[in-house]
Motif scaffolding. Structure first.
Motif, mmCIF file in Angstrom:
data_model
loop_
_atom_site.group_PDB
_atom_site.id
_atom_site.type_symbol
_atom_site.label_atom_id
_atom_site.label_comp_id
_atom_site.label_asym_id
_atom_site.label_seq_id
_atom_site.Cartn_x
_atom_site.Cartn_y
_atom_site.Cartn_z
ATOM 1 N N TYR A 37 0.842 -1.201 0.000
ATOM 2 C CA TYR A 37 0.000 0.000 0.000
ATOM 3 C C TYR A 37 0.877 1.250 0.000
ATOM 4 C CZ TYR A 37 -3.527 3.428 1.320
ATOM 5 O OH TYR A 37 -4.354 4.521 1.353
ATOM 6 N N ARG A 38 0.551 2.197 -0.856
ATOM 7 C CA ARG A 38 1.243 3.484 -0.899
ATOM 8 C C ARG A 38 0.346 4.557 -0.306
ATOM 9 N NH1 ARG A 38 5.982 3.728 -3.284
ATOM 10 N NH2 ARG A 38 6.583 2.019 -4.651
ATOM 11 N N ARG A 39 0.943 5.382 0.526
ATOM 12 C CA ARG A 39 0.240 6.477 1.200
ATOM 13 C C ARG A 39 -0.355 7.441 0.172
ATOM 14 N NH1 ARG A 39 2.443 11.681 3.077
ATOM 15 N NH2 ARG A 39 1.073 12.375 4.756
ATOM 16 N N LYS A 40 -1.605 7.858 0.413
ATOM 17 C CA LYS A 40 -2.273 8.815 -0.472
ATOM 18 C C LYS A 40 -2.161 10.215 0.119
ATOM 19 C CE LYS A 40 -5.782 5.569 -2.048
ATOM 20 N NZ LYS A 40 -7.214 5.274 -2.080
ATOM 21 N N THR A 41 -1.899 11.185 -0.743
ATOM 22 C CA THR A 41 -1.898 12.586 -0.327
ATOM 23 C C THR A 41 -2.822 13.344 -1.263
ATOM 24 O OG1 THR A 41 0.012 13.141 -1.709
ATOM 25 C CG2 THR A 41 0.463 12.505 0.578
ATOM 26 N N VAL A 42 -3.394 14.410 -0.747
ATOM 27 C CA VAL A 42 -4.297 15.222 -1.558
ATOM 28 C C VAL A 42 -3.868 16.687 -1.439
ATOM 29 C CG1 VAL A 42 -6.038 15.332 0.285
ATOM 30 C CG2 VAL A 42 -6.711 15.766 -2.053
ATOM 31 N N PRO A 43 -3.477 17.293 -2.551
ATOM 32 C CA PRO A 43 -3.064 18.706 -2.506
ATOM 33 C C PRO A 43 -4.284 19.633 -2.581
ATOM 34 C CG PRO A 43 -2.765 17.858 -4.712
ATOM 35 C CD PRO A 43 -3.256 16.708 -3.871
ATOM 36 N N PHE A 44 -4.122 20.828 -2.055
ATOM 37 C CA PHE A 44 -5.167 21.850 -2.162
ATOM 38 C C PHE A 44 -4.762 22.833 -3.252
ATOM 39 C CE2 PHE A 44 -6.406 21.525 2.598
ATOM 40 C CZ PHE A 44 -6.983 20.300 2.353
ATOM 41 N N GLU A 45 -5.750 23.307 -3.991
ATOM 42 C CA GLU A 45 -5.518 24.273 -5.053
ATOM 43 C C GLU A 45 -6.529 25.394 -4.928
ATOM 44 O OE1 GLU A 45 -6.101 21.864 -8.490
ATOM 45 O OE2 GLU A 45 -4.239 20.745 -8.221
ATOM 46 N N GLU A 46 -6.105 26.594 -5.327
ATOM 47 C CA GLU A 46 -7.026 27.726 -5.322
ATOM 48 C C GLU A 46 -8.016 27.567 -6.464
ATOM 49 O OE1 GLU A 46 -5.931 32.145 -3.982
ATOM 50 O OE2 GLU A 46 -4.538 31.256 -5.396
ATOM 51 N N MET A 47 -9.285 27.833 -6.172
ATOM 52 C CA MET A 47 -10.296 27.793 -7.228
ATOM 53 C C MET A 47 -10.196 29.081 -8.040
ATOM 54 S SD MET A 47 -13.668 26.255 -5.346
ATOM 55 C CE MET A 47 -14.654 26.047 -6.802
ATOM 56 N N ARG A 48 -10.309 28.945 -9.329
ATOM 57 C CA ARG A 48 -10.277 30.116 -10.213
ATOM 58 C C ARG A 48 -11.572 30.167 -11.009
ATOM 59 N NH1 ARG A 48 -5.367 32.518 -10.517
ATOM 60 N NH2 ARG A 48 -3.605 31.323 -9.754
ATOM 61 N N THR A 58 -9.964 23.965 -3.465
ATOM 62 C CA THR A 58 -10.488 22.683 -3.911
ATOM 63 C C THR A 58 -9.358 21.664 -3.793
ATOM 64 O OG1 THR A 58 -11.634 21.515 -5.699
ATOM 65 C CG2 THR A 58 -9.916 23.068 -6.343
ATOM 66 N N THR A 59 -9.706 20.420 -3.828
ATOM 67 C CA THR A 59 -8.672 19.388 -3.760
ATOM 68 C C THR A 59 -8.230 19.039 -5.169
ATOM 69 O OG1 THR A 59 -10.381 17.685 -3.696
ATOM 70 C CG2 THR A 59 -9.476 18.408 -1.596
ATOM 71 N N GLY A 60 -6.934 18.780 -5.299
ATOM 72 C CA GLY A 60 -6.388 18.340 -6.578
ATOM 73 C C GLY A 60 -6.518 16.829 -6.702
ATOM 74 N N ARG A 61 -5.822 16.297 -7.685
ATOM 75 C CA ARG A 61 -5.834 14.848 -7.882
ATOM 76 C C ARG A 61 -5.086 14.162 -6.751
ATOM 77 N NH1 ARG A 61 -4.034 13.126 -13.635
ATOM 78 N NH2 ARG A 61 -4.523 11.152 -12.634
ATOM 79 N N VAL A 62 -5.581 13.023 -6.349
ATOM 80 C CA VAL A 62 -4.940 12.238 -5.292
ATOM 81 C C VAL A 62 -3.606 11.726 -5.824
ATOM 82 C CG1 VAL A 62 -5.126 10.159 -3.890
ATOM 83 C CG2 VAL A 62 -7.145 11.569 -4.297
ATOM 84 N N ARG A 63 -2.579 11.874 -4.986
ATOM 85 C CA ARG A 63 -1.243 11.422 -5.365
ATOM 86 C C ARG A 63 -0.820 10.282 -4.453
ATOM 87 N NH1 ARG A 63 1.335 17.423 -5.531
ATOM 88 N NH2 ARG A 63 0.173 18.147 -7.342
ATOM 89 N N LEU A 64 -0.052 9.377 -5.015
ATOM 90 C CA LEU A 64 0.510 8.284 -4.228
ATOM 91 C C LEU A 64 1.937 8.657 -3.847
ATOM 92 C CD1 LEU A 64 -0.729 5.156 -6.204
ATOM 93 C CD2 LEU A 64 -1.739 6.225 -4.188
#
Length: 130
Positions: A37-48, A58-64
């Motif tokens: 299992y690889r840890r999931k992270t979720v970045p935050f992005e400014e909505m435009r 908003t949340t960006g794409r989930v990254r491993l």
């Protein structure tokens, strides 16, 4: 009244983003002992909107997490190779608990901001009625 509605939407976007973050942290904790299992992270992005930022997130794409998986020695494990090792997960429970606590605090701050805006809006309506 647009300032009040804008503060409500900023708070609501923060609540949604922190809820998504907490959901992924929970998944990481639940799968801490899952091999591979690889840890999931979720970045935050400014909505435009039309190239303009409104303070919403908003949340960006989930990254491993691409850090190396832990090598665990257990020759009796079904996934063990010829040397008796298998790949565990790269989840660090201390980091996950810290992330969960930070997400919880941020969520509570957004709730308070939402409540403050609601109270101010309510007080303004009360003043206008007089």
């Amino acid at each position: 009244m647009t300032d009040f509605s804008s503060s409500f939407s900023v708070s609501a976007s923060g609540l949604k983003a922190q809820a998504a973050r907490l959901r992924h942290v929970s998944e990481n904790i639940a799968n801490a002992d899952t091999p591979g299992y690889r840890r999931k992270t979720v970045p935050f992005e400014e909505m435009r909107q039309n190239g303009d930022t409104r303070g919403q997130v908003t949340t960006g794409r989930v990254r491993l997490d691409q850090n190396d998986l832990a090598k665990i020695y257990d020759p009796s494990h079904p996934l063990a190779d010829d040397t008796g090792h298998y790949e565990g997960s790269n989840v660090n429970l201390v980091i996950e608990i810290a992330d969960a606590r930070e997400a919880q605090r941020s969520y509570e701050a957004n709730v308070k901001m939402f409540d403050q805006a609601r109270q101010m809006s309510s007080s303004l309506m009360e003043l206008l009625r007089r």
